[in-house]
Design a protein around this motif. Structure first.
Motif, short mmCIF file in Angstrom:
data_model
loop_
_atom_site.label_atom_id
_atom_site.label_comp_id
_atom_site.label_asym_id
_atom_site.label_seq_id
_atom_site.Cartn_x
_atom_site.Cartn_y
_atom_site.Cartn_z
N SER A 69 98.11 37.13 20.94
CA SER A 69 96.82 37.63 19.50
C SER A 69 95.40 37.86 20.60
O SER A 69 95.07 38.43 19.76
N TYR A 95 92.69 41.30 19.99
CA TYR A 95 92.31 40.79 19.38
C TYR A 95 90.67 41.41 20.22
O TYR A 95 90.24 42.77 20.07
N ARG A 96 91.74 41.40 21.73
CA ARG A 96 90.50 42.02 22.73
C ARG A 96 90.73 44.29 22.29
O ARG A 96 89.90 44.72 22.36
N GLU A 135 88.25 44.93 19.54
CA GLU A 135 87.32 44.71 19.65
C GLU A 135 87.40 46.14 20.30
O GLU A 135 85.69 46.61 19.86
N TYR A 138 93.32 44.19 14.70
CA TYR A 138 93.05 42.33 14.10
C TYR A 138 94.56 42.28 12.89
O TYR A 138 94.43 40.65 12.83
N SER A 174 96.37 40.68 15.34
CA SER A 174 96.13 38.70 15.98
C SER A 174 96.59 38.39 14.97
O SER A 174 96.98 36.97 15.45
N THR A 195 91.06 33.27 17.30
CA THR A 195 91.43 34.56 16.72
C THR A 195 91.41 34.89 15.66
O THR A 195 91.09 36.04 14.55
N TRP A 251 88.35 34.92 13.47
CA TRP A 251 86.73 36.20 14.23
C TRP A 251 87.88 37.14 13.56
O TRP A 251 87.29 38.18 12.99
N SER A 252 89.30 37.00 13.55
CA SER A 252 90.19 38.65 13.05
C SER A 252 89.53 38.35 11.55
O SER A 252 89.40 40.08 11.12
N GLN A 309 85.98 40.09 11.15
CA GLN A 309 85.98 41.19 11.68
C GLN A 309 86.68 42.17 10.39
O GLN A 309 86.36 43.55 10.34
#
Length: 666
Positions: free
Chosen positions: A573, A577-578, A581, A596, A599, A609, A612-613, A616
């Motif tokens: 995940s 996620y990175r 970004e 995302y 993730s 993760t 915040w996924s 985002q």
């Protein structure tokens, strides 16, 4: 929210914490990278008169610099921020001396017509001024280390705002007089002799005197609210003043914890100061611990604070003798932080913090730590080596020596070298004296060697007979022929787990363990005492390197590193996620949304993760005018009940009002 920011974010989760501590080490290494020649002088004492004019971002200063020649010289070379212009340099007789400004290495070269012999001392008087505002002339590209501003003015030691040499190796005393607007609070190192004195234009002058050689070169000034609690002074902005007491309480616990291990701190006067978010996440000086504004929340970032406070022992009190020895102070501070995590968060937190160190230590495993002094001090390689591999060396030494011998060694280091610098050889000798062990092989292995073993375990289980239990006969294989370290082996059985410490020597080491219950699982180094490679760490290392590349603006290479992580673990995940970004930063919203989603469908590690996924994704839907889908994502974020880095507050904010790019300052 993006966790990619390197300059300089607040470390909350494990990988985020690791990245930002790497960024924090920029401060610890911000000077000597450009010096092209051997240091030939040492500064002994300063008397500095500095006037800050926040409205115009102007600094005007005079510095009386007493220094000693380390060799026969005809020129004295000092480092000074390129934003500052030297108007005049005079000697003790008042004679104006020729100077040359060399912007390539941030130096000012002062000609000495009469020359100086080795061991001779004299005093020079510098007059200089300039505008400190946007950081364009900073010693570290893209990072403001000195700034004069109405909101907060900070002159960090690393910013070279006064003529200096030997960053964090050349100890000095100082009297610093700072003139600021009357409503400013001023924080620095040392006693304040008397009340502030009135100055022209309604300003005031505050003085700081530091009479024990150290590094008292940081000044922070602004409209702070001062709070005294737990024998500490807290200087927070008015909107954060309500958090002062919880930070004071946390700091008091951390200081007590470190004092118990290393001995009492050298001073009872300590200030915790809020820094703006446009500079480093943390900075230290004698009696000063500064943390970025975004770290000042209801939930104390105790890891960042612990690392910053640990530098009062490892940096302000005990310092490195040379660049090759920086791993001692940076590594000891990192290890101190991890030990406090163990005390506060238990073994699970300790395990995660140790993995953080291991990831950084192996991020550049083809370079020996003993060769780090040849690297650019601003490079990720140098930072990872001295901070994380340095921290792992202390961590492993604790395992090698045992708790009592290790604590005795660290207390001896803190006390015998208080107010002094220490070399690697001196530290090794001290550890040998306190433990009664010969440690040449240990230090050679981890300072001069590269890489780390990857252990493989082959074993056979024998039944010893009715009611007599079982015997495990095994062999540990690894590929480093010169490797030698004790290793813990844990055998989980139907009943009580059995733990045995064995000596691993060379590429093959045998062992035998008897258990009463039937063995169910055998784990090598279950408590992560030894730096070792593993598939899990390789994933995290690739992600860390990707984050560092993103911080440098190299998105293409960052995506290659993230792909390495996904090749090793497609369900990671964090790796997805990175990747998301990077696409989000490039405004490639469709690819970001896909990543995302990946993730969210991954292994869920780390836990943040998920929340915040969703946030985002909500932002992406808001940016593409799909409000209903955006609110659905924000609601799902709230349902996680995970408030990492203020996630729930952010989700509520955008649930009430659509996200707009301008609101995030992007």
């Amino acid at each position: 929210m993006s966790f990619v920011r390197r300059v300089r974010g607040v470390r909350v989760t494990s990988n985020v914490l690791r990245l930002f501590l790497t960024a924090a080490s920029l401060v610890a290494f911000a000077l000597s990278a450009h010096a092209a020649e051997k240091q030939r002088i040492e500064v002994n004492d300063y008397v500095i008169d500095a006037e800050l004019v926040p409205k115009t971002h102007h600094l005007g200063a005079k510095a009386k610099v007493k220094f000693t020649a380390l060799d026969d010289i005809s020129t004295a070379v000092f480092e000074l921020n390129n934003a500052l212009r030297v108007t005049r340099v005079t000697n003790e007789a008042g004679k104006v001396l020729p100077t040359e400004r060399v912007t390539q290495d941030f130096t000012v070269r002062v000609s000495l017509p009469a020359g100086m012999s080795k061991g001779q001392s004299q005093t020079l008087n510098f007059e200089y001024e300039g505008t400190l505002f946007n950081g364009e002339d900073s010693p570290v590209e893209g990072l403001k280390l000195a700034n004069v501003d109405p909101d907060t003015s900070y002159l960090l030691y690393a910013g070279r705002w006064f003529p200096m040499v030997g960053f964090e190796t050349d100890r000095f005393t100082a009297t610093i007089n700072v003139t600021v607007p009357a409503f400013f609070q001023v924080i620095g190192s040392g006693a304040k002799p008397g009340a502030p004195r009135p100055a022209a234009g309604g300003d005031k002058t505050v003085s700081f005197v530091w009479d024990k050689p150290s590094f008292p070169g940081t000044i922070i000034a602004g409209p702070f609210v001062e709070t005294e609690a737990s024998n500490l002074r807290i200087y927070f902005k008015p909107n954060h003043k309500d958090f002062a007491h919880i930070y004071a309480e946390t700091a008091a616990r951390e200081i007590a914890f470190f004092s118990q291990i290393y001995g009492p701190i050298y001073t009872t006067n300590l200030s915790i100061v809020e820094l703006p978010d446009d500079t480093v996440p943390s900075a230290w000086a004698p009696q000063v611990a500064a943390i970025a504004s975004r770290a000042v929340t209801q939930k104390v970032n105790y890891r960042l604070l612990a690392n910053t406070l640990a530098h009062q022992w490892w940096g302000a009190s005990v310092s490195a003798a040379a660049k090759d020895d920086f791993w001692i102070t940076e590594g000891a501070s990192r290890d101190s932080e991890v030990r406090y995590v163990q005390d506060q968060a238990g073994e699970a937190g300790f395990e995660e913090a140790t993995k953080d160190m291991a990831v950084g230590a192996l991020a550049y495993d083809n370079i020996p730590l003993s060769g780090a002094g040849k690297l650019d001090t601003f490079s990720p390689e140098f930072q990872s080596l001295v901070t994380d591999k340095g921290g792992m060396i202390f961590h492993m030494l604790r395992w090698e020596l045992g708790e009592a011998n290790y604590d005795r060694t660290m207390k001896s280091l803190a006390q015998q070298y208080a107010g002094k610098s220490v070399t690697t050889d001196q530290f090794r000798e001290l550890a040998e004296q306190n433990s009664g062990e010969k440690l040449g092989a240990f230090f050679t292995q981890w300072l001069d060697g590269t890489g780390a073993p990857e252990f493989k375990n082959k074993y056979t289980v024998y039944r010893l007979g009715s009611n007599k239990g079982f015997r495990i006969v095994g062999q540990i294989n690894q590929d480093l022929d010169l490797f030698r370290m004790p290793l813990e082996v844990r055998v989980d059985t139907d009943g009580k787990s059995e733990i045995k410490r064995i000596e691993v020597v060379g590429t093959q080491s045998t062992y035998s363990i008897d258990t009463f219950g039937k063995p169910r699982r055998i784990v090598l180094d279950p408590n992560n005492w030894v730096l070792k490679n593993s598939p899990e760490l390789r994933v995290r290392i690739a992600i860390l390197r990707g984050q560092q590349l993103v911080a440098q603006g190299d998105f293409a290479e960052a995506l290659k590193e993230y792909q390495k992580a996904l090749d090793a673990n497609h369900s990671s995940s964090l790796a997805h996620y990175r990747v998301a970004e990077v696409f989000y930063l490039q405004k490639n919203y469709q690819s970001a949304a896909n990543a995302y989603r990946e993730s969210l469908n991954g292994d869920g590690e780390p836990k943040w993760t998920e929340v915040w996924s969703h946030i985002q994704l909500g932002k992406i839907f808001d940016l593409t005018d799909q409000r209903e889908r955006a609110t659905n994502e924000y609601r799902q974020a709230l349902q996680t009940n995970d408030n990492t880095q203020g996630a729930l507050e952010e989700a509520r904010r955008y649930l009430n009002a659509p996200y707009k790019r301008e609101q995030a300052g992007q």
